[in-house]
Structures are given as structure tokens and as C-alpha cells.
Design an enzyme around this catalytic site. Structure first.
Site, PDB file in Angstrom:
ATOM      1  N   THR A 183       0.831  -1.205   0.000  1.00  0.00           N
ATOM      2  CA  THR A 183       0.000   0.000   0.000  1.00  0.00           C
ATOM      3  C   THR A 183       0.866   1.256   0.000  1.00  0.00           C
ATOM      4  O   THR A 183       0.576   2.236  -0.701  1.00  0.00           O
ATOM      5  CB  THR A 183      -0.918  -0.001   1.252  1.00  0.00           C
ATOM      6  OG1 THR A 183      -1.716  -1.182   1.217  1.00  0.00           O
ATOM      7  CG2 THR A 183      -1.805   1.219   1.299  1.00  0.00           C
ATOM      8  N   HIS A 231       2.149   1.948  -3.399  1.00  0.00           N
ATOM      9  CA  HIS A 231       1.142   2.643  -4.225  1.00  0.00           C
ATOM     10  C   HIS A 231       1.147   4.148  -3.923  1.00  0.00           C
ATOM     11  O   HIS A 231       1.051   4.982  -4.822  1.00  0.00           O
ATOM     12  CB  HIS A 231      -0.260   2.082  -3.967  1.00  0.00           C
ATOM     13  CG  HIS A 231      -0.486   0.713  -4.535  1.00  0.00           C
ATOM     14  ND1 HIS A 231      -0.620   0.480  -5.879  1.00  0.00           N
ATOM     15  CD2 HIS A 231      -0.586  -0.496  -3.935  1.00  0.00           C
ATOM     16  CE1 HIS A 231      -0.803  -0.818  -6.091  1.00  0.00           C
ATOM     17  NE2 HIS A 231      -0.776  -1.428  -4.918  1.00  0.00           N
TER      18      HIS A 231
END
Ligand code: ZN
Length: 341
Positions: free
Chosen positions: A40, A43
């Protein structure tokens, strides 16, 4: 305090000075010791479409952490200053039907630290006392810092009964590898893990007693025939978000097989539903961890011999965070842990 901030709408994170968070009556203040870098966070670093839509600029990032309670609000009970802890990074609402039934991980009003709310890549973190998970002495800070992804692995792996079952895991990232270790720990017979990244498959073989298969060069059917499996795998865990991997999983599952799906396919993808129906396959979407049952189970398993330490391949000082992110983005690492002490 020092913090890693998504300061600008471009690739990267920036170290900034921020005020130590103020806590409310039901919060604790945690001095962060170790943090894990998550997919995450990559990202968010890359500032891809999802990150642009989700993460506010100026946010302190990070959600995988271990630390120590250094202050607590007036209404906090049962936690003391000095308690070592990790914690659930999903901040739940208390009004939904799911929350009121105690199924906290299914609350639709959930907000994530380091994604929607100030996160753990900082010297101090504010967290609701409700979210705190105390760490026993047997779990040190660096394992404490990867309990969030281990929780994803445990939640996925415990979705279906694995005792005596043959298990296929597609995707040998850190969560897939940890899920493989959990599957073995709870009594699966054969655990096969697939990927096309040989470095990750090699790591899988070092972390757990599993059969790594490079599907770019090896045929899965030959592998399971070699293991004396007759029809195929009983349970699949999809950890890659890759359409071809899911296809291959359905193809190699027994009639009545089960799939727990944690990997997130990009956008909409074509699915051969007729095959899923005719094979009578059950698919379960997995999100986060069960709050707090997964935490309980994983801590119990860690105390009882589950060993995932080798999945941590790199350790850096927090000030070297850029190197840590570079290693993660190379796709050749396991978990990368940053030290904030
Ligand atoms: Zn994570």
C-alpha cells in the site's frame, strides 16, 4: 517529531518535522520503534490512480508498526504507560449493523491510518486505545511491526479448514509467503506457492516448508502429480491480483474446492463463471484482519512456534527510508523494516 509525509502530488515521500499528535480522552500516544513498508505504501509512493483518489496530500503515511505507549487519555482503562504494542490500523465506526454485531472488520465506515488518517511513519502515533494490541515479551518489535500483513495472511489462511488439505497459493509476495507458513503450521499436507519471480520463490522456500513453483517454467499439473495429488488442490489462496493466476487456480482446484481471495485484480477482469459453477467452487473475498480474533490467533501461533522472521529481508534506519522504498519497489525483497529508535 520526524514523519514521512505525502507532501506533493508526485512520486516519493518526504521527511518532515510535524508536531507530536494530541490525543483525546480515549486515545493513546505511541512512541513508534519499528515500522514495516507495505505494498500500500508503494502505491502511495508511486502516486498511482488509487493513491490519487484515496490519499490526501500532507498525510503522514504508514500503518505497520510496533512501539510503546507513552501517554494515555483520561478514559483509557487497562493499558499502562510503557506497554509495548502494535495495533489495528483500521479505525472503525460504531454505528453500522456489522460493528454493533462485533464484526468490526466489516464496518463500511472504516478509515485507515496512513491512508485516510495520520499514520505510523513517524516518531509518535495517536491511536484509539480500542485499536491497541499489547505485545507479549515473546514478540519483539520487528515482528510486532509486521503483524498487520501477517494478519492478512492469517485471516486468509484461516478462511477455510486446512487440516490435511492440499493448498495452492498464487503470489509469493510477503503475505503469500507468510500465508504458506501459516498453512503448514496449522496442518495442511502439501502447500504449493506459485509466482514468476524466482527471487520471491526462493525466499518462500527459505521461510516455510513449501513447494515453490515458477509457473513461467514449470507445469503445475506435473508438480501436483509428482506430489501424488489425484484431482488437484482442495483450497486456493489468491494473493497476486493476477488474472492468469486466478484462472490457473480454478483450473487446478478439486470439485467443491474453495478459494480465499486477497489479491486485488486491476479493474474488471474476465472470469469463466461457468467453470466455477460446474466445479462448485466457493470464493471468499478477504479484507484486512478480523478485529480482534485474527490478532489473537496470530499471536497465539507466534508464541507456539510459527516463525516468519526470515520474510524480513531488509532493515534500515528510518532516515534511510528512500533506500528501503527502493528495495521494496525492486520486487526482489521480502518485508522491509524501518527503525525509528
Ligand atoms: Zn500493510
Amino acid at each position: 517529531m520526524k514523519a514521512l509525509v505525502k507532501a506533493r502530488g508526485e512520486v516519493g515521500l518526504w521527511a518532515e518535522e510535524r508536531p507530536v499528535p494530541e490525543i483525546g480522552p480515549e486515545d493513546v500516544l505511541i512512541r513508534v520503534r519499528k515500522t514495516g513498508i507495505c505494498g500500500t505504501d508503494i502505491h502511495i509512493w508511486n502516486w498511482d490512480d488509487w493513491a490519487r483518489r484515496t490519499v490526501p496530500l500532507g498525510l503522514i503515511t504508514g500503518h505497520e508498526f510496533a512501539g510503546e505507549i507513552v501517554a494515555k487519555g483520561a478514559l483509557v482503562e487497562g493499558l499502562e504507560i510503557g506497554q509495548r504494542c502494535s495495533g489495528e490500523g483500521h479505525l472503525i465506526g460504531k454505528l453500522s449493523r456489522q460493528s454493533r454485531a462485533g464484526r468490526f472488520h466489516l464496518d463500511p465506515a472504516t478509515r485507515g491510518i496512513g491512508v485516510n488518517e495520520p499514520g505510523a511513519f513517524a516518531e509518535f502515533l495517536r491511536l484509539p486505545a480500542f485499536n491497541v494490541v499489547p505485545l507479549p515479551d515473546a514478540i519483539d518489535d520487528e515482528i510486532g511491526a509486521i503483524l498487520d500483513p501477517l494478519g492478512n495472511a492469517v485471516h486468509t489462511a484461516l478462511s477455510f479448514d486446512l487440516v490435511g488439505e492440499d493448498v495452492l497459493i498464487t503470489g509469493a509476495g510477503p503475505i503469500g509467503i507468510m500465508a504458506a507458513a501459516v498453512a503448514r503450521h496449522v496442518g495442511a499436507r502439501h502447500v504449493v506457492i506459485t509466482d514468476v519471480n524466482q527471487a520471491r520463490l526462493d525466499l518462500a522456500g527459505q521461510v516455510a516448508d513449501v513447494v515453490p513453483v515458477n509457473v513461467a517454467t514449470q507445469d503445475l499439473k506435473e508438480v501436483y502429480a509428482g506430489l501424488k495429488m489425484v484431482q488437484g488442490f482442495d483450497v486456493g489462496m489468491e494473493m497476486s491480483g493476477n488474472q492468469a493466476a486466478l484462472d490457473q487456480m480454478v483450473e487446478n482446484l478439486v470439485m467443491g474446492g474453495k478459494i480465499a481471495m486477497l489479491g486485488i485484480p486491476p479493474g474488471k477482469s474476465p472470469v469463466d463463471w461457468s467453470r466455477i459453477v460446474f466445479k462448485a467452487i466457493t470464493i471468499k473475498g478477504v479484507y484486512g484482519r478480523e478485529i480482534f480474533e485474527t490478532w489473537y490467533k496470530m499471536i497465539a501461533m507466534l508464541e507456539n512456534g510459527l516463525d516468519v522472521r526470515k520474510v524480513i529481508t531488509h532493515r534500515f534506519k528510518a532516515s534511510d527510508f528512500a533506500t528501503g522504498f527502493e528495495v521494496m519497489r525492486s520486487g526482489l525483497s521480502g518485508k522491509v523494516v524501518l527503525d525509528w529508535t
